[in-house]
Design a protein around this motif. Structure first.
Motif, PDB file in Angstrom:
ATOM      1  N   PHE A  65       0.839  -1.196   0.000  1.00  0.00           N
ATOM      2  CA  PHE A  65       0.000   0.000   0.000  1.00  0.00           C
ATOM      3  C   PHE A  65       0.884   1.260   0.000  1.00  0.00           C
ATOM      4  CE2 PHE A  65      -1.793   3.355   2.726  1.00  0.00           C
ATOM      5  CZ  PHE A  65      -2.823   3.782   1.889  1.00  0.00           C
ATOM      6  N   ARG A  66       1.874   1.300   0.894  1.00  0.00           N
ATOM      7  CA  ARG A  66       2.742   2.480   0.991  1.00  0.00           C
ATOM      8  C   ARG A  66       3.571   2.689  -0.272  1.00  0.00           C
ATOM      9  NH1 ARG A  66       6.481   1.976   4.364  1.00  0.00           N
ATOM     10  NH2 ARG A  66       6.110  -0.063   5.272  1.00  0.00           N
ATOM     11  N   LYS A  67       3.896   1.605  -0.982  1.00  0.00           N
ATOM     12  CA  LYS A  67       4.646   1.703  -2.235  1.00  0.00           C
ATOM     13  C   LYS A  67       3.754   2.092  -3.413  1.00  0.00           C
ATOM     14  CE  LYS A  67       8.216  -1.695  -1.062  1.00  0.00           C
ATOM     15  NZ  LYS A  67       8.772  -3.020  -1.436  1.00  0.00           N
ATOM     16  N   GLY A  68       2.436   2.133  -3.185  1.00  0.00           N
ATOM     17  CA  GLY A  68       1.517   2.537  -4.248  1.00  0.00           C
ATOM     18  C   GLY A  68       1.000   1.400  -5.112  1.00  0.00           C
ATOM     19  N   TRP A  69       1.198   0.155  -4.693  1.00  0.00           N
ATOM     20  CA  TRP A  69       0.718  -0.980  -5.471  1.00  0.00           C
ATOM     21  C   TRP A  69      -0.714  -1.367  -5.128  1.00  0.00           C
ATOM     22  CZ3 TRP A  69       3.467  -1.676  -9.475  1.00  0.00           C
ATOM     23  CH2 TRP A  69       4.844  -1.485  -9.440  1.00  0.00           C
ATOM     24  N   LEU A  70      -1.143  -1.020  -3.907  1.00  0.00           N
ATOM     25  CA  LEU A  70      -2.491  -1.361  -3.452  1.00  0.00           C
ATOM     26  C   LEU A  70      -3.216  -0.116  -2.985  1.00  0.00           C
ATOM     27  CD1 LEU A  70      -1.732  -4.481  -1.177  1.00  0.00           C
ATOM     28  CD2 LEU A  70      -2.492  -4.487  -3.567  1.00  0.00           C
ATOM     29  N   SER A  71      -4.526  -0.115  -3.156  1.00  0.00           N
ATOM     30  CA  SER A  71      -5.380   0.877  -2.504  1.00  0.00           C
ATOM     31  C   SER A  71      -6.044   0.161  -1.339  1.00  0.00           C
ATOM     32  CB  SER A  71      -6.433   1.425  -3.472  1.00  0.00           C
ATOM     33  OG  SER A  71      -7.328   0.401  -3.855  1.00  0.00           O
ATOM     34  N   ARG A  72      -6.532   0.935  -0.383  1.00  0.00           N
ATOM     35  CA  ARG A  72      -7.228   0.296   0.728  1.00  0.00           C
ATOM     36  C   ARG A  72      -8.316   1.218   1.250  1.00  0.00           C
ATOM     37  NH1 ARG A  72      -2.624   0.275   5.493  1.00  0.00           N
ATOM     38  NH2 ARG A  72      -2.783   2.479   6.028  1.00  0.00           N
ATOM     39  N   ASP A  73      -9.367   0.590   1.741  1.00  0.00           N
ATOM     40  CA  ASP A  73     -10.490   1.291   2.354  1.00  0.00           C
ATOM     41  C   ASP A  73     -10.798   0.588   3.662  1.00  0.00           C
ATOM     42  OD1 ASP A  73     -11.189   3.283   0.359  1.00  0.00           O
ATOM     43  OD2 ASP A  73     -11.843   1.591  -0.884  1.00  0.00           O
TER      44      ASP A  73
END
Length: 124
Positions: free
Chosen positions: A52-60
């Motif tokens: 997520f922090r590397k920009g590969w995943l989004s999260r909600d």
């Protein structure tokens, strides 16, 4: 953005997420991975947070847990990796030539088909 390959566990987690058509929690990814190998929940959680922090995943946040989704498809990621190779500073014609020499007949047929569609202006 320069695209790099994933670490070993990152690649495994991304494979799980790419195989799904819906957002996934750490728990569900852990449960799937734990059925195949010994792995701690916190390891999966850290890996997904890093992605997520590397920009590969989004999260909600849904309730008490985060649900994660890949930012791009496996195919988009692969295409960006290929683009990065061409921008690596090497001789792109030689890179392409070495790549083509390693293609199977089936891969070659697929490439011809995609190139023909591109020439004809058809959407992919």
């Amino acid at each position: 953005m320069a695209i790099r390959g994933f670490g070993d566990l990152e690649a495994v987690v991304m494979d799980v997420l790419w195989s799904r058509s819906e957002p996934s929690t750490v728990r569900s990814v852990h449960d799937e991975l734990a059925s195949r190998r010994q792995i701690a929940y916190t390891t999966v959680m850290s890996t997904m947070d890093n992605l997520f922090r590397k920009g590969w995943l989004s999260r909600d946040k849904v309730g008490l847990a985060y649900q994660y989704l890949p930012i791009m498809s496996r195919e988009e990621h692969s295409a960006k990796l290929m683009r990065t190779v061409f921008e690596s500073g090497g001789d792109s014609e030689l890179i392409l030539n070495f790549f083509l020499e390693q293609m199977t007949d089936d891969d070659s047929a697929k490439l011809r088909h995609v190139l023909q569609r591109a020439v004809e202006g058809e959407p992919t």
